[in-house]
Design an enzyme around this catalytic site. Structure first.
Site, PDB file in Angstrom:
ATOM      1  N   SER A 203       4.947   4.131  -6.571  1.00  0.00           N
ATOM      2  CA  SER A 203       5.434   3.824  -7.751  1.00  0.00           C
ATOM      3  C   SER A 203       5.633   4.914  -8.675  1.00  0.00           C
ATOM      4  O   SER A 203       4.652   5.123  -9.448  1.00  0.00           O
ATOM      5  CB  SER A 203       5.056   2.340  -7.460  1.00  0.00           C
ATOM      6  OG  SER A 203       4.977   1.573  -6.662  1.00  0.00           O
TER       7      SER A 203
ATOM      8  N   GLY B  31      -2.790   5.663  -1.703  1.00  0.00           N
ATOM      9  CA  GLY B  31      -1.021   6.316  -1.738  1.00  0.00           C
ATOM     10  C   GLY B  31       0.028   5.607  -2.346  1.00  0.00           C
ATOM     11  O   GLY B  31       1.026   6.094  -3.352  1.00  0.00           O
ATOM     12  N   ASP B  32       0.370   4.400  -2.660  1.00  0.00           N
ATOM     13  CA  ASP B  32       0.721   3.144  -3.185  1.00  0.00           C
ATOM     14  C   ASP B  32       0.285   2.381  -3.944  1.00  0.00           C
ATOM     15  O   ASP B  32       0.976   1.488  -3.780  1.00  0.00           O
ATOM     16  CB  ASP B  32       2.158   3.361  -2.604  1.00  0.00           C
ATOM     17  CG  ASP B  32       3.191   2.162  -3.757  1.00  0.00           C
ATOM     18  OD1 ASP B  32       3.790   2.802  -4.971  1.00  0.00           O
ATOM     19  OD2 ASP B  32       4.062   2.251  -3.126  1.00  0.00           O
ATOM     20  N   ILE B  33      -0.571   2.024  -4.444  1.00  0.00           N
ATOM     21  CA  ILE B  33      -1.941   1.196  -5.339  1.00  0.00           C
ATOM     22  C   ILE B  33      -0.455   0.677  -6.299  1.00  0.00           C
ATOM     23  O   ILE B  33      -0.712   1.372  -7.287  1.00  0.00           O
ATOM     24  CB  ILE B  33      -3.169   2.137  -5.918  1.00  0.00           C
ATOM     25  CG1 ILE B  33      -3.723   2.065  -4.743  1.00  0.00           C
ATOM     26  CG2 ILE B  33      -3.223   0.343  -6.460  1.00  0.00           C
ATOM     27  CD1 ILE B  33      -4.940   2.785  -5.014  1.00  0.00           C
TER      28      ILE B  33
ATOM     29  N   ASN C  77       2.333  -4.120  -3.825  1.00  0.00           N
ATOM     30  CA  ASN C  77       1.286  -4.069  -2.604  1.00  0.00           C
ATOM     31  C   ASN C  77       0.291  -4.265  -2.780  1.00  0.00           C
ATOM     32  O   ASN C  77      -0.875  -4.259  -1.994  1.00  0.00           O
ATOM     33  CB  ASN C  77       1.067  -2.064  -2.825  1.00  0.00           C
ATOM     34  CG  ASN C  77       2.973  -1.010  -2.058  1.00  0.00           C
ATOM     35  OD1 ASN C  77       3.743  -2.615  -2.053  1.00  0.00           O
ATOM     36  ND2 ASN C  77       2.830  -0.308  -1.905  1.00  0.00           N
TER      37      ASN C  77
END
Length: 206
Positions: A116, A76-78, A82
């Protein structure tokens, strides 16, 4: 995180050692790899990253995404912030699973996207729904561009919808082609994860 802690484990995902919970809060005791920094900082403070090194990073990233898929998990937030880089081995570790969701065949409403802003897939802005594989491939295209250029390809929602992706002319044709194929605004024309992995650049055929 609990699903991803089931065997077989991925060496490229931060390890959860213990989960502590009470009535008002919970705490996660995580692996702390040293010496490391985020990939975002590594890109920012490193000299020019070669395509060979970028390929080594991307092969690890693809392996993580495939591992998550096999466990039914969407990170969900590559993004470069991260991902940790071991400064000795250059091994990557994915961190920050706050936006994780279980994968469904129906996809997700665009209003549910929590990643992001600068990695937001085109369809999240322009359409009512998005699907995991296409969103992951878009994120991998943004990540590869950032590794090779030191900055992001599209830095606002307006640019994601209408902006032109300007590629460094010193990149190999294969590298540029892979980025363009990942960042197609038509999700149906984007590479699949398997096609990305089999792309000639990923296999060292520049």
């Amino acid at each position: 995180m609990l699903r991803l802690g089931e065997a077989p484990l991925s060496p490229n995902i931060i390890r959860l050692h213990q989960w502590l919970e009470d009535e008002s809060s919970f705490s996660l005791i995580m692996e702390y790899p040293e010496p490391s920094k985020t990939l975002e900082d590594y890109i920012l403070f490193s000299s020019l990253i070669s395509e060979q090194q970028a390929r080594f990073f991307m092969l690890q990233v693809v392996r993580v995404v495939k591992h998550c898929n096999e466990h039914g998990v969407y990170h969900g937030d590559i993004c470069s912030g991260n991902i940790l880089v071991n400064l000795h081995s250059l091994e990557l570790k994915f961190i920050d699973f706050r936006c994780t969701r279980l994968i469904t065949s129906e996809g997700f409403n665009s209003s549910e996207y929590q990643g992001s802003d600068t990695y937001t897939p085109y369809e999240v802005i322009a359409q009512s729904a998005f699907h995991v594989e296409a969103a992951n491939v878009w994120a991998l295209g943004v990540l590869l561009f950032e590794i090779m250029h030191g900055y992001l390809p599209l830095e606002s929602f307006d640019q994601i919808q209408l902006g032109y992706i300007k590629m460094d002319r010193t990149l190999s044709t294969a590298c540029s082609d892979l980025i363009y194929c990942c960042l197609s605004r038509n999700a149906a024309h984007r590479l699949t994860l398997e096609q990305l992995e089999e792309h000639r650049w990923m296999n060292g055929l520049d």
